[in-house]
Design an enzyme around this catalytic site. Structure first.
Site, short mmCIF file in Angstrom:
data_model
loop_
_atom_site.label_atom_id
_atom_site.label_comp_id
_atom_site.label_asym_id
_atom_site.label_seq_id
_atom_site.Cartn_x
_atom_site.Cartn_y
_atom_site.Cartn_z
N GLU A 87 -11.74 5.57 4.73
CA GLU A 87 -11.34 6.46 5.82
C GLU A 87 -12.47 6.64 6.83
O GLU A 87 -12.24 6.74 8.03
CB GLU A 87 -10.90 7.82 5.29
CG GLU A 87 -9.65 7.81 4.43
CD GLU A 87 -8.37 7.47 5.15
OE1 GLU A 87 -8.35 7.38 6.39
OE2 GLU A 87 -7.37 7.27 4.45
N TRP A 93 -5.63 1.88 10.37
CA TRP A 93 -5.75 1.79 8.91
C TRP A 93 -5.48 0.37 8.45
O TRP A 93 -6.08 -0.11 7.49
CB TRP A 93 -4.79 2.80 8.26
CG TRP A 93 -4.88 2.79 6.77
CD1 TRP A 93 -3.88 2.48 5.89
CD2 TRP A 93 -6.02 3.10 5.95
NE1 TRP A 93 -4.33 2.59 4.60
CE2 TRP A 93 -5.65 2.97 4.62
CE3 TRP A 93 -7.33 3.48 6.24
CZ2 TRP A 93 -6.53 3.20 3.56
CZ3 TRP A 93 -8.20 3.71 5.18
CH2 TRP A 93 -7.80 3.56 3.87
N TYR A 107 0.84 -1.20 0.00
CA TYR A 107 0.00 0.00 0.00
C TYR A 107 0.88 1.26 0.00
O TYR A 107 0.69 2.17 -0.79
CB TYR A 107 -0.94 -0.02 1.22
CG TYR A 107 -1.66 1.28 1.43
CD1 TYR A 107 -2.65 1.70 0.55
CD2 TYR A 107 -1.34 2.10 2.51
CE1 TYR A 107 -3.30 2.91 0.75
CE2 TYR A 107 -1.99 3.30 2.71
CZ TYR A 107 -2.96 3.70 1.82
OH TYR A 107 -3.61 4.90 2.02
#
Length: 186
Positions: free
Chosen positions: A41, A49, A19
């Site tokens: 988000e 995350w 990522y």
């Protein structure tokens, strides 16, 4: 074998490294990807995350490939079904917020021609390069994320506090917070 110097936060595992290397901090101008990150988000608020990233494909499947037109029209039954889906984060308030956020997203597209044009307007269409030397130099919010958060809330968005908005700005490359020694800067 050459080792790449990365931002330390991503060294947890290959999911995070991939990522970081291929998405985080790279400017995104298409409404589809911007909306996907906005949903992710939203669900990340209060969580890590990594948790969200690990469930990304499940989110994609559960939320009709992040199609805001479909999501904006989700029924109470569909939201209840999502609240039972163990592949995603089953927070009823965040699920409901995703539906209202999709509706607000469409209104912004209608007003500005695209959501991208709206959101990138907060940084004059170009990424802000903060050039942090260490992770300690990276802020959690900025004046711009405060302003954007306030405007999104005024337009009906939920779960878009300044920290969430700044994380979205980082994810979509509106700001570059890769440390100066990170290989992605080369």
């Amino acid at each position: 074998m050459e080792t790449k110097l990365r931002c330390a936060w991503c060294e947890k595992d290959d999911l995070y490294r991939n990522y970081h290397d291929n998405e985080w901090g790279k400017p995104v101008y298409d409404d589809e990807t911007i909306f996907e990150f906005l949903i992710l988000e939203t669900f990340q608020a209060g969580l890590s995350w990594h948790t969200v990233l690990a469930k990304r494909e499940n989110f994609r499947k559960a939320f009709d490939n992040f199609d805001w037109n479909k999501i904006a029209n989700y029924s109470e039954d569909k939201m209840a079904e999502l609240a039972e889906d163990t592949g995603i984060i089953r927070n009823k308030l965040k699920i409901k917020a995703t539906v209202s956020n999709a509706q607000a997203y469409i209104k912004i597209q209608e007003e500005f021609g695209s959501f991208s044009k709206y959101i990138w307007g907060f940084v004059n269409g170009k990424p802000i390069d903060n050039q942090p030397k260490t992770l300690g130099d990276v802020k959690a919010t900025t004046e711009i994320s405060d302003k954007l958060s306030k405007d999104l809330k005024k337009r009906g968005f939920k779960f878009v506090g300044s920290i969430v908005v700044y994380a979205h700005m980082q994810a979509t490359g509106m700001v570059n917070d890769h440390i100066m020694e990170c290989f992605t800067r080369k």
